[in-house]
Scaffold this active site. Structure first.
Site, PDB file in Angstrom:
ATOM      1  N   LYS A  14      -8.486  31.820  34.104  1.00  0.00           N
ATOM      2  CA  LYS A  14      -7.122  31.563  33.627  1.00  0.00           C
ATOM      3  C   LYS A  14      -6.890  32.157  32.242  1.00  0.00           C
ATOM      4  O   LYS A  14      -5.864  32.774  31.996  1.00  0.00           O
ATOM      5  CB  LYS A  14      -6.838  30.053  33.575  1.00  0.00           C
ATOM      6  N   ARG A  89      -3.044  19.084  34.184  1.00  0.00           N
ATOM      7  CA  ARG A  89      -4.330  18.850  34.834  1.00  0.00           C
ATOM      8  C   ARG A  89      -4.371  17.528  35.569  1.00  0.00           C
ATOM      9  O   ARG A  89      -5.396  17.193  36.152  1.00  0.00           O
ATOM     10  CB  ARG A  89      -5.413  18.830  33.762  1.00  0.00           C
ATOM     11  N   ARG A 128     -20.825  32.501  30.670  1.00  0.00           N
ATOM     12  CA  ARG A 128     -19.933  32.441  29.512  1.00  0.00           C
ATOM     13  C   ARG A 128     -20.569  31.606  28.397  1.00  0.00           C
ATOM     14  O   ARG A 128     -20.399  31.907  27.215  1.00  0.00           O
ATOM     15  CB  ARG A 128     -18.586  31.830  29.931  1.00  0.00           C
ATOM     16  N   ARG A 134     -19.564  28.292  23.702  1.00  0.00           N
ATOM     17  CA  ARG A 134     -18.878  27.034  24.031  1.00  0.00           C
ATOM     18  C   ARG A 134     -19.890  26.025  24.562  1.00  0.00           C
ATOM     19  O   ARG A 134     -20.516  26.247  25.597  1.00  0.00           O
ATOM     20  CB  ARG A 134     -17.804  27.311  25.085  1.00  0.00           C
ATOM     21  N   ARG A 146     -17.315  18.991  35.035  1.00  0.00           N
ATOM     22  CA  ARG A 146     -15.959  19.566  34.948  1.00  0.00           C
ATOM     23  C   ARG A 146     -15.459  20.004  36.311  1.00  0.00           C
ATOM     24  O   ARG A 146     -14.286  19.850  36.633  1.00  0.00           O
ATOM     25  CB  ARG A 146     -15.950  20.748  33.971  1.00  0.00           C
TER      26      ARG A 146
END
Ligand code: ADP
Length: 192
Positions: A14, A89, A128, A134, A146
Site C-alpha cells: 500500500k 482498519r 522489509r 521497522r 498483524r
C-alpha cells in the site's frame, strides 16, 4: 473529489503504490501508520500511546485513530482528493470516515484492495524488517499477529465497501510497475 481507500493486508504494498498514485492523480496521502511513526519519532503523547500497540502488532484504539485522521485531513481543506492508506482498519473507522466525508459533502469513491497471499506477506515483511529497521517487521511473532489482526478485525471493512458497490480487487503479485498499472486501470476505468 477522488477519494480512494487503498486496502490490503500488512505487506501488500500500500505504501509503495500510494506514493506513485499520489503523483499521478495529485491526491493527498493519508497513512495512519506513517502518522503514528512520525509521532513516535517526535516523542509526542500520541506516539507513546501508539507505540505500545504497534510493538505488539495490535491496532491503536479506534477513538484515537479516528480523531487523529480527522485532524490530519482538516489540515488540507483544498485537497482534490485523498488516498487513505492503512485507514479504515475497522468497520467503526469506516463508518466514522463516511460521516466525516459526508459532512464535507463528499464520500469514498472506491476501495482498491491489493490481494496477496499470506506466505508472500510473511516473506515481504521480514525482508522489509531487515532494510527498514521497522521493529514491527523484525519479529516473526509480531508479523503473524498483524496478519491475524488483519483477518479478524480489518477484513470486514471489505464487506462494508462491497455492500456499497465500491470494492475492486487488484492482484498484488507482480512487479511494482505491473501492480501500479492495474491500479491506474481501475481508477481510469471508473473516471471514464
Ligand atoms: P502495515 O500495514 O504494513 O502493517 P502500517 O504502517 O499501515 O503498516 O501500520 C503499522 C501499525 O500501525 C499497525 O500494525 C497498527 O498497530 C497501527 N495502525 C496503523 N493504521 C491503523 C489504524 N487505522 N487503526 C489502528 N491502528 C493502526
Amino acid at each position: 473529489m477522488l477519494n480512494i481507500v487503498l486496502f490490503g493486508p500488512p505487506g501488500a504494498g500500500k505504501g509503495t503504490q500510494s506514493t506513485r498514485l499520489v503523483e499521478r492523480y495529485k491526491l493527498v496521502h493519508l497513512s495512519t501508520g506513517d502518522i503514528f511513526r512520525a509521532n513516535i519519532k517526535g516523542g509526542t503523547e500520541l506516539g507513546v500511546l501508539a507505540k505500545s500497540y504497534m510493538d505488539q502488532g495490535q491496532l491503536v484504539p479506534d477513538e484515537v485513530t479516528i480523531r487523529m485522521l480527522e485532524s490530519e485531513a482538516s489540515k488540507t481543506p483544498d485537497a482534490p482528493g485523498y488516498i487513505f492508506d492503512g485507514f479504515p482498519r475497522t468497520p467503526a473507522q469506516a463508518e466514522a470516515l463516511d460521516r466525516y466525508l459526508n459532512g464535507k459533502e463528499t464520500g469514498i469513491t472506491m476501495m482498491l484492495a491489493l490481494e496477496v497471499e499470506e506466505e508472500e506477506l510473511r516473506k515481504r515483511l521480514l525482508l522489509r524488517g531487515k532494510d527498514s529497521g521497522r521493529a514491527d517487521d523484525q519479529d516473526p511473532a509480531v508479523v503473524q499477529k498483524r496478519i491475524d489482526v488483519y483477518r479478524n478485525e480489518t477484513e470486514p471493512v471489505r464487506d462494508y465497501y462491497m455492500a456499497q458497490n465500491k470494492y475492486t480487487g487488484i492482484d498484488g503479485i507482480g512487479s511494482i510497475d505491473e501492480i501500479f498499472d492495474r491500479l491506474c486501470a481501475a481508477i481510469d476505468g471508473y473516471k471514464a
